[in-house]
Design an enzyme around this catalytic site. Structure first.
Site, PDB file in Angstrom:
ATOM      1  NE  ARG A 118      15.314  47.758 -11.512  1.00 51.57           N
ATOM      2  CZ  ARG A 118      15.889  47.226 -10.448  1.00 51.57           C
ATOM      3  NH1 ARG A 118      15.500  47.576  -9.229  1.00 51.57           N
ATOM      4  NH2 ARG A 118      16.838  46.336 -10.589  1.00 51.57           N
ATOM      5  CB  CYS A 157      15.882  40.229  -7.479  1.00 49.98           C
ATOM      6  SG  CYS A 157      16.460  40.439  -5.781  1.00 49.98           S
ATOM      7  CD  GLU A 211      15.351  44.275  -2.048  1.00 48.13           C
ATOM      8  OE1 GLU A 211      16.255  45.102  -2.255  1.00 48.13           O
ATOM      9  OE2 GLU A 211      15.246  43.224  -2.685  1.00 48.13           O
ATOM     10  NE  ARG A 245      19.653  39.942   2.092  1.00 44.79           N
ATOM     11  CZ  ARG A 245      19.351  40.287   0.846  1.00 44.79           C
ATOM     12  NH1 ARG A 245      18.763  39.439   0.027  1.00 44.79           N
ATOM     13  NH2 ARG A 245      19.646  41.490   0.397  1.00 44.79           N
ATOM     14  CG  HIS A 252      13.984  36.767  -3.029  1.00 48.30           C
ATOM     15  ND1 HIS A 252      15.127  36.381  -2.376  1.00 48.30           N
ATOM     16  CD2 HIS A 252      14.309  37.924  -3.701  1.00 48.30           C
ATOM     17  CE1 HIS A 252      16.107  37.245  -2.651  1.00 48.30           C
ATOM     18  NE2 HIS A 252      15.644  38.168  -3.457  1.00 48.30           N
TER      19      HIS A 252
END
Lengths: 361, 361, 361, 361
Positions: A118, A157, A211, A245, A252
């Protein structure tokens, strides 16, 4: 489209690999002919390789059941069988880098779910509605590395639900200066098994490893421009992300506060921009492209994961609650299906774009 | 303290009233002698009035079981019985304003859970660790309205987890310019029955009626100063709040990004300030005052509602994950028990302060 | 009791081991002096050995933090330090059999959570309120194996909620012929991590490996008699168990239908028997013995895990909904806290009984 | 089928009414032309009448949005518009009895979700795969009451998952003597709002008002025979039901132990009978009839509500875990979607049968 493009999946037995199998086994343009995984699975029929750990709600497609799984590291096994590889291998970063490069060297178009490439400046990190033109870096990528094939990746994601709303505003001429976003992320984003039940019953966990960093860095590359043979990130936008979470299976949710850099649209215009937004995947009628790509909810308490995640077959972004922010200009809620739009579905849309634009044949 | 102060609870049969009964029935300073509710419950023993809708996990205290519930609107019934009233009535705003005023007029110190008087400029909205000195407005309040008693309120249940951390920094000399906060709030904050199961299984709801507005306005009053006979809000701090409902029984979590107005402490200093923070409730050893009032968690994924809400008997604030913010100065997570610190427990602590400071005898 | 009995825990770092640490660190009769686990943990302070995987809500007791963990297989390390060992090792069955025997050989009283010795005909499988007199097999056990110490085990965590109600009726003279029971079991019963969140959000799982078999076999041994140097199971009672996993943290619920063998009590008598039931642990005032051991709930919708599991500090059985059965004689609901009464707490109660009866000194 | 049969829904704005609207708005045989509810909703467009309380995940069908809701008690409003009425009114039992009779008197075929007529000896209580031939009572029903129309009802939503498996065995020649069943029922079975979140987070509730009684009585009628102008229940089968509410949105699970009356099939035969089972709804190819009606799962831990409830568009029964019972002959797990097969979908299938068999035109 006369005959379907033959495709393979490496890492086919894991959670994301299974999502690829599910979504591709009824795909109008692609046909699964090659499945590969770790040496443990090699030599088994796919149905046997995933027996007892098939996590999709639908059964395995019949014509996939009997495909014999190969060892993903034996790249030559794929040669001559297919031209496009979806990668969902779960390995150390360096091993992924080498394996995906090997597939690219042997002529495959690799569309990867992994984060390994990425940050690579010549590998497009694609949300097809946004940076479809980053595919133009591919000839340079091929030349530099001596690849007959290519590598394209999809981003983390957790960002799709706000990236497309932000981009729609930017495309309409309104620059975003900064955003503070808090996400409420579903457990499927953690793979299988993911969080233990005992940790998420009557609880939320205000932390997801790595994240927040990804959510702050990847958008800049996606909004970037090709200059001098590389993708130069857009450093003008500053993002701060809190990632939580929550006990939700899929979907999400993002609570976003945004500040424009210069002039700002009024609220009616924002909603109008979002509702009218369309992009090349829609115009090219790519099979996985949701029409419309974004849905603005009028209800005051929407979008919600349980009710809205499946819009557009899990590929549409739902947004709502646009309102003034006491600190920045506006606030809103964004939602997307993390294992469809945010993972396998997003990669498949990117692969459709590669095919439609002639990067793979 | 020779004998306990006699107290009453109006709205004693509802969810918050039950929490008062639970917490006060074993209180070292207070003794429940008067319980009142709507005319439906009047005349019944308390145990009968709440039969089939007692929502606390512990049973009703034995000496409370047999207290005959009065009609809360017949204020004279309370006269001579007690001197302090906890109010948890559930009525229209105007009716609450009139009823609580009537109790104050008759000489009672009223400590209210309701929002009716929160905006009144001569009624303190108390978080005892922060604005204990707002009690100094009481003589003016009494004089203006001709009350022998007084009214004090507690703020909305969603803000305690970040108000105390912010105040600790302000008290240490660091002004806060702005904050963007996203809360993940427990269902008990909505009273009983609150959200339907079917709406919170595999879901979150990104909206709570009126909650964001309260979260943005009340802090300014709490941080305000008494000037010219009224509490003048601190308009220097700007807060933007996103409020979400999550499937958690008890415990509100807040994800906060803050920007200082001038100089800012480094991260070690912030943690040191939080860990050393103490305030009059602790110094006066008020029975409900948690020692320490704030706990900073070193674990990277804490605080969490299931694991940390009961710290300090539900009265302590737990904070964690202090880190740099990409957009503002710092980010952190705050957590508090919404029905204890955020509701009945917070009011009881305020009542203890009233007693310790001589406003009620 | 002048000084506390020194005890050790093997398998101290796992989920059940942690529960032992939690419950024993404030025990009036026992003092933790020895902690052992796998070689990985050996040599580390306990706090370091469980860092990042301490699953109890309360922090580790201070005086346990610094105990250096030993390798559980080096039995000599324990010699001279303590006389009683709680075993919560997680190993293959044969390895557990050998390790626990080695501790017994070296003179330790071993109280085990494991199933390895549950079927052994000379090892008591104890629910202290029921088969306390099975301890009388110990001299024969010691003689047969040449052990200076002894081994006692506790049964599977799923049966306590109905075994005590059944036994109370049997003790009152009413034989049970058969029972069909369906359990709704909490996730903590599966250890850590246990079931994945994604499998229990909006779901139940109608299967738990091995659980139904244990639930059908172990009760017969517990209700058995010592004859000819062994514990002979009671083959007169037939049990059929359906075991389900439900999204509850702690607390196993059992729906029971029972048929008496001969005469049967009326419903008032059943309730009276349950409410009056008491046994040696209560009469001996063992520190962990709940008084009363069984609580019958009058409310029509109780017991419930969230509301009733903590009765008697997690050691009491709550029962309710006694009613006629259309097929058998009666039906009722039983509930117990699976990680307290059903695991560590039940073993500690057995150890208290061993001490009170002089089997360990 | 040249043109669609025009149908109406009374009680159209409630939870079950909404399910009817959802399922019928894309039905190949039926067309919604009449919607009625309480006087509060009368005169409003359907979309306005349910604004803010539309609980289905899919939006309201466009052609239903604008239908003006009538007052359900003004039966003449329906005359001439449609010939079949689905009833989901929520009223007192006696009021339902009178209202549904009035519709029947005016010539409508009423298919009702309510329990009001379930015990009536001349009103079929239909599970179409089982007692389709109970429709033969209709001429006698019409004659006795002087109705031009008719009334048919569907049973309680908790029994479908085991009734069809039991019936398949009975039809194959094996009589069932008795069954003890424990259900784990989804919250949608309680209507909206149903159980409060705070009561089902980290909890189960071992009680549902009236559910066990219905589960024990209704099967006897469904298995009954028409004799002497009435449906005579089958008193040979004895059922005992324990009903629990669990935190699942949709899908009732049943743990069943069964005893045959005489000869019994071996396990392979049971599975074979279930897998081959077919009935008139399948043979008539009724649009809502699932093919096959029952699915036997080989996986050891299935069926599960989250994974299996949508089989056959929510109309199929999934069963699994057939095994020997220690007390009775066999045990198994059954599962069905309670708001589809168990409610609106089951009624629609009954209506399709009425049409296919000529009872309505």
């Amino acid at each position: 489209m006369k005959s379907k493009l033959k495709v393979g999946i490496i890492g086919a037995t894991g959670m994301i690999g299974q999502n690829y199998v599910r979504l591709l086994s009824r795909h109008p343009w692609f046909e699964i002919v090659y499945l590969a995984a770790s040496p443990n699975s090699a030599g088994k029929k796919y149905a046997d390789a995933v027996a007892g750990r098939w996590h999709m709600r639908e059964p395995i497609a019949k014509d996939v059941n009997d495909i014999v799984v190969e060892d993903a590291s034996l790249v030559d096994k794929a040669v001559g069988k297919c031209s496009l590889i979806f990668s969902a291998v779960e390995m150390e970063k360096q091993a992924i880098i080498e394996l995906e490069a090997e597939y690219a060297r042997k002529g495959f178009a690799v569309v990867s779910n992994n984060s390994a490439y990425r940050a690579a400046e010549d590998v497009p990190c694609i949300i097809p509605e946004i940076n479809h033109d980053h595919l133009a870096i591919i000839p340079q990528q091929q030349k530099k590395h001596g690849w007959k094939g290519l590598i394209v990746v999809k981003p983390n994601c957790s960002i799709q639900s706000y990236m497309i709303p932000l981009y729609a505003l930017m495309k309409a001429g309104y620059s975003i200066d900064k955003m503070i976003v808090t996400t409420l992320q579903a457990v499927s984003g953690a793979g299988y098994p993911g969080p233990a039940s005992i940790d998420l019953i009557d609880n939320i966990i205000p932390f997801i490893t790595g994240e927040e960093e990804k959510s702050e860095v990847e958008p800049r590359k996606i909004f970037g421009k090709i200059e001098g043979g590389k993708i130069v990130p857009d450093s003008s936008i500053k993002i701060s992300a809190h990632c939580n979470r929550v006990p939700v299976t899929d979907g999400h949710t993002a609570c976003c506060s945004i500040q424009f850099a210069g002039k700002k649209p009024d609220m009616d215009e924002v909603i109008s921009i979002w509702r009218k937004f369309s992009a090349p995947p829609q115009e090219l009628k790519l099979p996985s492209a949701p029409i419309p790509p974004m849905i603005y909810c009028d209800e005051v308490n929407r979008p919600q994961p349980q009710k809205d995640r499946d819009e557009g077959n899990g590929m549409a972004i739902t947004v709502g609650r646009l309102r003034k922010c006491n600190v920045f200009d506006y606030r809103f809620i964004g939602l997307h299906h993390n294992t469809v739009r945010g993972a396998a579905g997003g990669s498949i849309l990117a692969a459709e774009l590669l095919l439609a634009r002639g990067y793979v044949k």
